[in-house]
Enzyme design. Sequence first.
Site, PDB file in Angstrom:
ATOM      1  N   SER A 137       0.821  -1.222   0.000  1.00 11.64           N
ATOM      2  CA  SER A 137       0.000   0.000   0.000  1.00 11.64           C
ATOM      3  C   SER A 137       0.852   1.269   0.000  1.00 11.64           C
ATOM      4  CB  SER A 137      -0.902   0.022   1.246  1.00 11.64           C
ATOM      5  OG  SER A 137      -1.643  -1.166   1.356  1.00 11.64           O
ATOM      6  N   THR A 164       2.106  -9.952 -11.399  1.00 13.66           N
ATOM      7  CA  THR A 164       1.207 -10.744 -12.235  1.00 13.66           C
ATOM      8  C   THR A 164       1.782 -10.783 -13.653  1.00 13.66           C
ATOM      9  OG1 THR A 164      -0.638 -10.023 -10.877  1.00 13.66           O
ATOM     10  CG2 THR A 164      -1.192 -10.963 -13.010  1.00 13.66           C
ATOM     11  N   ILE A 358     -26.364 -20.055  -1.029  1.00 13.41           N
ATOM     12  CA  ILE A 358     -27.546 -20.597  -1.720  1.00 13.41           C
ATOM     13  C   ILE A 358     -27.279 -22.032  -2.180  1.00 13.41           C
ATOM     14  CG2 ILE A 358     -28.860 -20.359  -3.891  1.00 13.41           C
ATOM     15  CD1 ILE A 358     -28.805 -17.287  -3.375  1.00 13.41           C
ATOM     16  N   GLY A 361     -24.424 -27.217   0.940  1.00 12.07           N
ATOM     17  CA  GLY A 361     -23.211 -28.036   0.999  1.00 12.07           C
ATOM     18  C   GLY A 361     -22.512 -28.168  -0.345  1.00 12.07           C
ATOM     19  N   GLU A 384      -4.532  -3.546  -6.762  1.00 11.36           N
ATOM     20  CA  GLU A 384      -4.683  -2.134  -7.168  1.00 11.36           C
ATOM     21  C   GLU A 384      -5.175  -1.272  -6.008  1.00 11.36           C
ATOM     22  OE1 GLU A 384      -4.668  -1.589 -11.010  1.00 11.36           O
ATOM     23  OE2 GLU A 384      -3.945  -3.638 -10.961  1.00 11.36           O
TER      24      GLU A 384
HETATM   25  C1  LIG Z   1      -2.581 -12.195  -6.612  1.00 19.53           C
HETATM   26  C2  LIG Z   1      -1.987 -10.837  -6.510  1.00 19.53           C
HETATM   27  C3  LIG Z   1      -1.524 -10.192  -7.635  1.00 19.53           C
HETATM   28  C4  LIG Z   1      -0.881  -8.958  -7.535  1.00 19.53           C
HETATM   29  N1  LIG Z   1      -0.368  -8.376  -8.673  1.00 19.53           N
HETATM   30  C5  LIG Z   1       0.392  -7.270  -8.551  1.00 19.53           C
HETATM   31  C6  LIG Z   1       1.088  -6.735  -9.683  1.00 19.53           C
HETATM   32  O1  LIG Z   1       0.944  -7.226 -10.809  1.00 19.53           O
HETATM   33  N2  LIG Z   1       1.916  -5.668  -9.497  1.00 19.53           N
HETATM   34  C7  LIG Z   1       2.090  -5.096  -8.270  1.00 19.53           C
HETATM   35  O2  LIG Z   1       2.849  -4.136  -8.172  1.00 19.53           O
HETATM   36  N3  LIG Z   1       1.442  -5.569  -7.173  1.00 19.53           N
HETATM   37  C8  LIG Z   1       0.603  -6.640  -7.291  1.00 19.53           C
HETATM   38  N4  LIG Z   1      -0.033  -7.151  -6.176  1.00 19.53           N
HETATM   39  C9  LIG Z   1       0.208  -6.541  -4.876  1.00 19.53           C
HETATM   40  C10 LIG Z   1      -0.978  -5.746  -4.350  1.00 19.53           C
HETATM   41  O3  LIG Z   1      -1.098  -4.559  -5.065  1.00 19.53           O
HETATM   42  C11 LIG Z   1      -0.728  -5.535  -2.840  1.00 19.53           C
HETATM   43  O4  LIG Z   1      -0.858  -6.796  -2.208  1.00 19.53           O
HETATM   44  C12 LIG Z   1      -1.697  -4.543  -2.258  1.00 19.53           C
HETATM   45  O5  LIG Z   1      -1.439  -3.242  -2.732  1.00 19.53           O
HETATM   46  C13 LIG Z   1      -1.653  -4.531  -0.729  1.00 19.53           C
HETATM   47  O6  LIG Z   1      -0.329  -4.420  -0.270  1.00 19.53           O
HETATM   48  P1  LIG Z   1       0.242  -5.426   0.843  1.00 19.53           P
HETATM   49  O7  LIG Z   1      -0.144  -6.794   0.426  1.00 19.53           O
HETATM   50  O8  LIG Z   1       1.665  -5.125   1.024  1.00 19.53           O
HETATM   51  O9  LIG Z   1      -0.572  -5.073   2.139  1.00 19.53           O
HETATM   52  P2  LIG Z   1      -0.163  -3.919   3.206  1.00 19.53           P
HETATM   53  O10 LIG Z   1       0.092  -2.647   2.524  1.00 19.53           O
HETATM   54  O11 LIG Z   1       0.891  -4.462   4.092  1.00 19.53           O
HETATM   55  O12 LIG Z   1      -1.543  -3.802   4.007  1.00 19.53           O
HETATM   56  C14 LIG Z   1      -1.920  -4.768   4.990  1.00 19.53           C
HETATM   57  C15 LIG Z   1      -3.287  -4.361   5.541  1.00 19.53           C
HETATM   58  O13 LIG Z   1      -3.197  -3.085   6.157  1.00 19.53           O
HETATM   59  C16 LIG Z   1      -4.139  -2.196   5.559  1.00 19.53           C
HETATM   60  N5  LIG Z   1      -3.543  -0.866   5.529  1.00 19.53           N
HETATM   61  C17 LIG Z   1      -2.352  -0.492   4.996  1.00 19.53           C
HETATM   62  N6  LIG Z   1      -2.160   0.815   5.166  1.00 19.53           N
HETATM   63  C18 LIG Z   1      -3.250   1.296   5.814  1.00 19.53           C
HETATM   64  C19 LIG Z   1      -3.654   2.587   6.275  1.00 19.53           C
HETATM   65  N7  LIG Z   1      -2.896   3.672   6.070  1.00 19.53           N
HETATM   66  N8  LIG Z   1      -4.835   2.713   6.903  1.00 19.53           N
HETATM   67  C20 LIG Z   1      -5.619   1.617   7.091  1.00 19.53           C
HETATM   68  N9  LIG Z   1      -5.312   0.384   6.680  1.00 19.53           N
HETATM   69  C21 LIG Z   1      -4.138   0.225   6.052  1.00 19.53           C
HETATM   70  C22 LIG Z   1      -4.408  -2.748   4.197  1.00 19.53           C
HETATM   71  O14 LIG Z   1      -5.654  -2.318   3.675  1.00 19.53           O
HETATM   72  C23 LIG Z   1      -4.365  -4.238   4.480  1.00 19.53           C
HETATM   73  O15 LIG Z   1      -5.611  -4.619   5.019  1.00 19.53           O
HETATM   74  C24 LIG Z   1      -0.743  -8.340  -6.270  1.00 19.53           C
HETATM   75  C25 LIG Z   1      -1.250  -8.987  -5.127  1.00 19.53           C
HETATM   76  C26 LIG Z   1      -1.863 -10.205  -5.226  1.00 19.53           C
HETATM   77  C27 LIG Z   1      -2.385 -10.881  -3.980  1.00 19.53           C
END
Ligand SMILES: Cc1cc2nc3c(=O)[nH]c(=O)nc-3n(C[C@H](O)[C@H](O)[C@H](O)COP(=O)(O)OP(=O)(O)OC[C@H]3O[C@@H](n4cnc5c(N)ncnc54)[C@H](O)[C@@H]3O)c2cc1C
Length: 404
Positions: A137, A164, A358, A361, A384
Amino acid sequence: MAVDTAAYSEQTDIQRDITEMVRQFVDEQIIPNAEHYDHEDSFPEPIVEQMKELGLFGVTIPEEYGGMGLDLTTYAMIVEELSRGWISISGVVNTHFIGSYLLMKFGTDEQKNHFLPKMATGEIRAAFSLSEPEVGSDVQGIKSTAKKGEDGKWELNGQKMWVTNGLGSSVVFVLMKTDTKAEPPYKGMTCFITEKEPWVETNSGEYEGLIVPPKIKKMGYKGVESTELVYDGYRCPPERVLGGEEAGVGQGFVQMMDALEVGRVNVAARGVGIAQRALELALRYSQERKTFGKPIAQHQAIQFKLADMATKIEAARLVTRKAARLKDAGERSDLEAGMAKLLASETGKECVEECFRIHGGYGYSKEYEIERLYRDAPLLLIGEGTSEIQRMVIGKKLLQRYKI
Ligand SMILES: Cc1cc2nc3c(=O)[nH]c(=O)nc-3n(C[C@H](O)[C@H](O)[C@H](O)COP(=O)(O)OP(=O)(O)OC[C@H]3O[C@@H](n4cnc5c(N)ncnc54)[C@H](O)[C@@H]3O)c2cc1C
């Protein structure tokens, strides 16, 4: 097995024709085969080849580069249909679409001429990479760096996460820190267009220094690979700074955030698509399954679930199309894109869960399609920008727009 529901929709003739064409492709080629590729977790090569023939990799790329030159609204309609079949298929085109958007909006003429024609046909596919093992994030917190060498080339080092199409792509739009001391940090970030060999784990020759570790094992979103990327002394020529060195160095964060805006409309469309499929499956199953002497669809509690699902889907579709239309009209759509992504991804998850309930099982059985949807839908809450991040974006934009 599902019931086809005709959604209310305002479409141009071109949009109707292309949506119908994609829907037929989805019904004939994707839905019957998704289970196989999902269970095997293998790349759906034959489906992707047909998508190339249909021109689906070049929907938004201008005709002068061999694409269809269609707008984001039409693209969102296509993504909804593809996701109704299987969100992994929309995942194959999603990062490619973001890459082509970055090139069309920020690329130099040489970059556009070099990449867009091959991207329009799907001959090469694109990935984009912001996330790292410790950062998702909070994009400004990335640690990967690029340093300019004496020969003019940039040396890229660092580990990227969750890419991805990380293995099958030929080009990765990757965000790096080029000035680690910049304040605020986003001013020291640059987007590089890094080329690689598709389907090769250890790149060599001119692409040496880019390693793709084994794909990450996931609960859903199978078929399309998500990988780490290790940049270890990868050498990137100066003409592969997005937009050129003069215009592009230090602009990477702004460029990527712009691309995420359209990416969010794209994920919203995926949420609508998966929710739509859940509704279709629920309508079918609830009219077939009987309890207490009548189809469960005749129980008011089930009808209310169907009613809520259909209502939420219509709302999510409309806000998604509104965000796309604003962007097509050249207006800011960050607020609307955030709303669309939040509402549609949550709607996707809620409708899939209601459809699962809906099914009783049987929803827990791998024999039924809803089981795959149940594993796929949560991704849309994360990719995203999570729902929490969307709420932050929406809140911030509201206060900016309506400042007293
Ligand atoms: C299958 C898959 C494909 C992906 N593909 C891509 C890709 O092609 N390219 C790419 O760059 N990334 C990709 N991602 C990464 C994705 O964009 C990140 O997982 C996402 O942005 C969340 O970041 P994080 O997993 O590090 O969670 P974190 O940022 O660590 O967040 C953890 C939790 O804390 C919450 N949080 C964080 N900051 C705050 C805040 N300030 N206030 C409140 N809550 C907060 C979040 O909402 C979340 O619930 C992919 C992820 C997955 C699972």
